[in-house]
Every structure is written in structure tokens, then in C-alpha cells.
Design a protein around this motif. Structure first.
Motif, PDB file in Angstrom:
ATOM      1  N   PRO A   1     -14.722  11.969 -23.470  1.00  0.00           N
ATOM      2  CA  PRO A   1     -13.149  12.729 -23.938  1.00  0.00           C
ATOM      3  C   PRO A   1     -12.168  11.561 -24.529  1.00  0.00           C
ATOM      4  O   PRO A   1     -11.199  11.394 -23.912  1.00  0.00           O
ATOM      5  CB  PRO A   1     -12.581  13.122 -22.684  1.00  0.00           C
ATOM      6  CG  PRO A   1     -13.173  12.373 -21.498  1.00  0.00           C
ATOM      7  CD  PRO A   1     -14.548  11.740 -21.905  1.00  0.00           C
TER       8      PRO A   1
ATOM      9  N   GLY B   1     -27.001  13.525 -24.796  1.00  0.00           N
ATOM     10  CA  GLY B   1     -25.907  12.768 -25.478  1.00  0.00           C
ATOM     11  C   GLY B   1     -25.211  11.916 -24.525  1.00  0.00           C
ATOM     12  O   GLY B   1     -24.193  11.406 -24.821  1.00  0.00           O
ATOM     13  N   SER B   2     -25.646  11.717 -23.143  1.00  0.00           N
ATOM     14  CA  SER B   2     -25.178  10.647 -22.455  1.00  0.00           C
ATOM     15  C   SER B   2     -25.545   9.298 -22.888  1.00  0.00           C
ATOM     16  O   SER B   2     -26.484   9.190 -23.714  1.00  0.00           O
ATOM     17  CB  SER B   2     -25.702  11.055 -20.950  1.00  0.00           C
ATOM     18  OG  SER B   2     -26.920  10.689 -20.812  1.00  0.00           O
TER      19      SER B   2
ATOM     20  N   TRP C   1     -14.521  15.541 -16.581  1.00  0.00           N
ATOM     21  CA  TRP C   1     -15.389  14.673 -17.027  1.00  0.00           C
ATOM     22  C   TRP C   1     -15.283  13.350 -16.244  1.00  0.00           C
ATOM     23  O   TRP C   1     -14.006  12.953 -16.229  1.00  0.00           O
ATOM     24  CB  TRP C   1     -15.185  14.305 -18.389  1.00  0.00           C
ATOM     25  CG  TRP C   1     -16.074  13.436 -19.050  1.00  0.00           C
ATOM     26  CD1 TRP C   1     -17.460  13.693 -19.493  1.00  0.00           C
ATOM     27  CD2 TRP C   1     -16.093  12.037 -18.968  1.00  0.00           C
ATOM     28  NE1 TRP C   1     -18.041  12.654 -20.027  1.00  0.00           N
ATOM     29  CE2 TRP C   1     -17.166  11.461 -19.708  1.00  0.00           C
ATOM     30  CE3 TRP C   1     -15.328  11.169 -18.642  1.00  0.00           C
ATOM     31  CZ2 TRP C   1     -17.426   9.978 -19.929  1.00  0.00           C
ATOM     32  CZ3 TRP C   1     -15.394   9.940 -18.649  1.00  0.00           C
ATOM     33  CH2 TRP C   1     -16.509   9.408 -19.254  1.00  0.00           C
TER      34      TRP C   1
ATOM     35  N   ALA D   1     -22.115  12.699 -21.280  1.00  0.00           N
ATOM     36  CA  ALA D   1     -22.014  13.044 -22.819  1.00  0.00           C
ATOM     37  C   ALA D   1     -20.701  13.749 -22.828  1.00  0.00           C
ATOM     38  O   ALA D   1     -19.761  13.896 -22.024  1.00  0.00           O
ATOM     39  CB  ALA D   1     -23.081  14.336 -23.165  1.00  0.00           C
ATOM     40  N   ASP D   2     -20.227  13.624 -24.290  1.00  0.00           N
ATOM     41  CA  ASP D   2     -19.053  14.241 -24.680  1.00  0.00           C
ATOM     42  C   ASP D   2     -17.780  13.215 -24.191  1.00  0.00           C
ATOM     43  O   ASP D   2     -16.914  13.877 -23.240  1.00  0.00           O
ATOM     44  CB  ASP D   2     -18.923  15.942 -24.158  1.00  0.00           C
ATOM     45  CG  ASP D   2     -20.026  16.569 -24.702  1.00  0.00           C
ATOM     46  OD1 ASP D   2     -19.994  16.400 -26.087  1.00  0.00           O
ATOM     47  OD2 ASP D   2     -20.456  17.584 -23.995  1.00  0.00           O
TER      48      ASP D   2
END
Length: 505
Positions: A412, A451-452, A496, A409-410
Motif C-alpha cells: 500500500p 503478486g507477493s 495489509w 501483494a498490493d
């Protein structure tokens, strides 16, 4: 310049382990012996090597040995020339492919208006970026004017993929647009005012621009590119309209050959460009295989066959160099198989105190565009690239197998990310029956509860995972590039990182 002398030594100097001809009666320590003495000197002997056996008499090569060893030297040098000049021949083929597209007018711009797709044969193109390319011939047209609008992104490059000028906020126009004046090498005429003047290092020059989608559509980027104007300075008072060619859905071919035609292209390029563009050592290597400015490149049948063989061997070496490099600096993470596109973090390949031509060739065989902007760390701007031809076990990716890539997730990025699949043979987008063998935030993949995102690869669509699936083709190897546009700090500090691609049994 760094030559691959180890390759020549393997081919030629491995011969030092010589075997005296039967009946020589050689004695250890006898300075009058006929065979090889303690210094390893060749007397009357058969030199055995992986290239074959070579006969010598009293230290002199036989006629047969002269022919075979002379060919071996040309063969070795041709392989080195292939690897050393690959980036130039590659860009020359891009120049030719773009110049010949559509109606082939001198002032045309090829724009992939509905994005680049798998019909175009271009080294590792991107399906989520709007591309525009144009080819200039300053020997034919003299000084050329290129008018670009504000906020255009791209650059102008010579035939060795060296950037002459950047375009955009970090370029010579500072993002404000303007009139670039491209001057041929050696130009000594008067310079008019009001231009961003560029002294070009080659007569053939390429313009490459790109734009991002807005609201998931390429329309605004395409419209901006279409305002580009190209014309000879001599026609500045009444320039012809710039021709726009739509490259989407068309087989625009821009990739160099893995056979004898590679050397034909190289000979054409050397003939057309200034001698000063190359170092004297480079010109010597080229001349040693028959490529020399001012001289016709017309090898006889025997030499043509030798160069055909050398090109095929060199392309095989290139594939090892790109897909199976032993360079430990290639790995982005110490616990996964993702690799840097620019090993060493430089578009000039000289971070070790010399130009690492192996690293340059490793890039040039699978990609184009050696722009400093593609390497520079710009948090929230620019772009970064991760690529891999391997799964989590270190095995090459196989189009007949099923895999999954887990993306945490997230992600970047400030702008967008994408995952594109390429054919290991052509190094272009995989032709899998779909125009776009890719997945990105624009395609709307299904996310997991945390969220992945999981991306699936394989010849058959996994049940219920169609929006997250990229089709592969049985019998074809493939590799992938994950792009980050506007990468954020977690990408750079590696807090990340994506998982390896794992096979699904």
C-alpha cells in the motif's frame, strides 16, 4: 521531565536491606539497639548492596563509604544524563560530521548524489532517498539566509532535534520555496523584509532535505538540491557561491561514541548553546557530573574513568531500551514482531502527558530526525516506518543464518517501498561488500505469481533468488526497516501487513 528514578533506586536504595556488623547483639523491638531498627534506619552496620558494602558508625558513613557512595551517585546520574541527552549529542555529531566533510566551508551542502550507501556512517539512512545536509553556526556567522527552491522537502532543526521549520507543501514555505532567515538566539537587530524569519533556539542549526528518484534515477532531485543557496545576511548583496560536496561513496562519520567521548561532546554542546535551552533540573544533573556552562570540563583521572564506565553501561542500557524494550506499545501488530519507530505516535514523545525519555532514547540510539512530518498520518503522502530486530520466533536476527520475509501483494504505497538492512553494532547500513544492503521496488525484485514478494537474507546467495537477496555477515547482528513512501489506507487500518521474518533451516 521524567527521570529514571527507578534506576537510581535500584542502585542505591536496594541498600535498605542492611546487615548489622557481627557482635552488635541487635534485638527486635529494642529502640536502643545499635544496628538497624524497625524503621530501617542505619546505625552501626554494614549496608550490603549490588554496588558493594558500605560501613556506617553510629549512623555516619565511614570515609570509604563516603567515597564509594558519592561515586555511585555520580555514576547513576551520568547514566541518566547519557540517556536523557542522547538525542542532542547524536545530532551534534551529525552537525560536526557534515560540517567537516569535503572542503569544510561554512556554507557547504553535502548531497549524496548517487544515493547514500554503506560507506556513510549515519544512523539508519535510506538507500532509495536522495539526502542533503548542511550545518550552520549562527554564533560565528550571525543571521544566515537559506534559499530553497520550490517543492523541496525537508526541515531546519536545532541541536536537540526539534524542528524549527518545515520545508515543503506542509512547511512554512507551503512548497513554494523562498528565503529563510535564521536568527541566532537573542538576536535583536533590524529584520529585513522578504524573508521567512525563524528565531532559532540554538546557535548551531542543521538543514536536512530529501528528494525522491524519478524514473529510477536521482538526477532531478540532486539538481534541485544544488540550487540551494546559503550565505550570511551580512553578505546578502554579494554572497559567495554555495559549496556542494558529494557524500556518496565517502565515509562521512556522524555517529556518537559509547564511551567517555560522549560526555566531552555533550560538554562542548552545553558550553556553546544558551542556558535557556535546558530546564533547570536538566542543568542540575549536568552540573552534578561536572558539565556546566562557563566552566571547563576537565575531570581528573578518577572521574574520567568513572564516566568511561558510566558511558559504557549507559550504552548497554540504551541497547536494551532500543532492541529489547518492555514497552508493549512498541508493537504495530498483536501477532507479529514489527515495531513502531515512534512509539506512541509522536515526535515529541509526550502522548502520555509527560515526555517519555525512555521512548525518546530508544529512538535516538538507532535513528535520527524527530520530525512531526515523519509521524503524521498522510494517506498517499509523507512516509511511515516499520522495523524489527527479531525473527518470527522472537529471536534476534543473526548474520550467519538464512531468513525469508514474505511481503503480501498490493503493497500500500503511492510512491515506493524499501527494505534496508542495518548493522546492530553501528546502527548504520550493514557493510556486506555491497554499497547498498537493500531491496526496493526500484531494484526490480522478482515477484510471485500472486503478486507477493519474498525477500531473502543470509550470508550466501540462495540459488535463483539473487534479485531478492540481501547479504548478511556472519558474526554480525542485523535489523531491518521497511519504509512506505506515500502510504495508503490499508497500511494505516492494518488490513495489509507484512509477515514476520522467518528462519530458513
Amino acid at each position: 521531565m521524567k527521570y529514571n528514578l527507578s534506576f537510581i533506586l535500584v542502585l542505591l536504595l536496594a541498600a535498605c536491606n542492611t546487615t548489622p556488623k557481627t557482635g552488635d547483639n541487635t534485638k527486635t523491638g529494642d529502640s536502643t539497639k545499635v544496628g538497624v531498627d524497625a524503621h530501617g534506619w542505619i546505625g552501626t552496620a554494614t549496608v550490603k548492596s549490588r554496588l558493594g558494602d558500605f560501613e556506617f558508625r553510629n549512623g555516619y558513613p565511614t570515609a570509604d563509604a563516603v567515597k564509594k557512595l558519592s561515586d555511585a551517585l555520580v555514576y547513576s546520574r551520568a547514566i541518566e544524563v547519557y540517556l536523557d541527552q542522547m538525542h542532542a549529542v547524536s545530532w551534534y555529531n551529525v552537525w560536526k560530521g557534515v560540517a567537516a566533510a569535503g572542503v569544510a566551508t561554512p556554507n557547504q551542502v553535502v548531497i549524496w548524489e548517487t544515493l547514500m550507501d554503506s560507506e556513510t556512517l549515519l544512523l539508519t539512512g535510506n538507500t532509495e532517498t536522495v539526502y542533503g545536509l548542511s550545518s550552520f553556526d549562527l554564533k560565528r556567522d550571525g543571521p544566515v539566509v537559506v534559499e530553497v527552491p520550490a517543492m523541496m522537502l525537508g526541515g531546519i532543526s536545532d541541536m536537540w532535534q526539534n524542528e524549527i521549520a518545515g520545508i515543503g507543501p506542509t512547511g512554512e514555505d507551503k512548497g513554494m520555496g523562498g528565503k529563510f532567515l535564521l536568527l541566532p538566539p537573542g538576536y535583536s537587530g533590524d529584520l529585513p523584509k522578504g524573508y521567512i524569519t525563524l528565531k532559532c533556539t540554538t546557535f548551531k542549526v542543521s538543514l536536512g532535505v530529501r528528494g525522491f528518484m524519478q524514473d529510477g534515477k536521482p538526477d532531478k532531485a540532486v539538481a534541485l538540491m544544488k540550487t540551494t543557496k546559503i550565505y550570511p545576511l551580512s553578505a546578502a548583496s554579494n554572497p559567495l557561491a554555495t559549496t556542494i560536496v558529494n557524500g556518496s561513496g565517502k565515509e562521512v562519520s556522524t555517529i556518537f561514541s559509547d564511551n567517555y567521548h560522549f560526555f566531552e561532546d555533550l560538554a562542548e554542546l552545553i558550553t556553546q548553546e544558551p542556558d535557556e535551552r535546558l530546564q533547570t533540573s536538566e542543568r542540575f544533573l549536568l552540573a552534578s557530573i561536572g558539565i556546566e556552562k562557563g566552566k571547563s570540563f576537565q575531570p581528573d583521572a578518577d572521574r574520567t574513568a568513572l564516566l568511561e564506565d558510566a558511558a559504557k553501561t549507559a550504552s548497554a542500557v540504551a541497547r536494551v531500551n532500543s532492541f529489547a524494550s518492555a514497552d508493549t506499545a512498541k508493537l504495530v501488530y498483536n501477532d507479529r514482531h514489527w515495531e513502531f519507530a515512534f512509539i506512541g505516535g509522536s515526535a515529541t514523545w509526550d502522548t502520555q502527558g509527560y515526555v517519555n525519555t525512555d521512548r525518546r532514547a530508544g529512538f535516538a540510539y538507532i535513528a535520527i530526525g524527530m520530525s512531526p512530518a515523519m509521524v503524521k498520518k498522510i494517506v498517499g503522502g509523507g512516509s511511515q516506518y516499520l522495523w524489527t530486530p527479531r525473527d518470527a520466533n522472537g529471536d534476534f536476527l543473526d548474520g550467519a543464518k538464512n531468513y525469508v520475509l514474505h511481503i503480501p501483494a498490493d503493497i500500500p504505497v503511492k510512491n515506493f517501498w524499501s527494505v534496508v538492512v542495518y548493522d546492530a553494532q553501528s546502527r548504520s547500513m550493514l557493510r556486506n561488500g555491497n554499497l547498498f544492503p537493500s531491496l526496493s521496488q526500484y531494484t526490480g525484485p522478482q515477484g510471485n505469481s500472486d503478486g507477493s514478494i519474498d525477500v531473502y537474507f543470509g550470508p550466501d546467495e540462495p540459488k535463483g533468488k539473487g534479485k531478492n537477496w540481501i547479504k548478511t555477515v556472519s558474526g554480525k547482528g542485523w535489523f531491518t526497516i521497511m519504509r512506505f513512501y506515500g502510504p495508503l489506507e490499508p497500511f494505516f487500518d492494518k488490513t495489509w501487513k507484512p509477515d514476520d521474518i522467518k528462519e530458513v533451516k
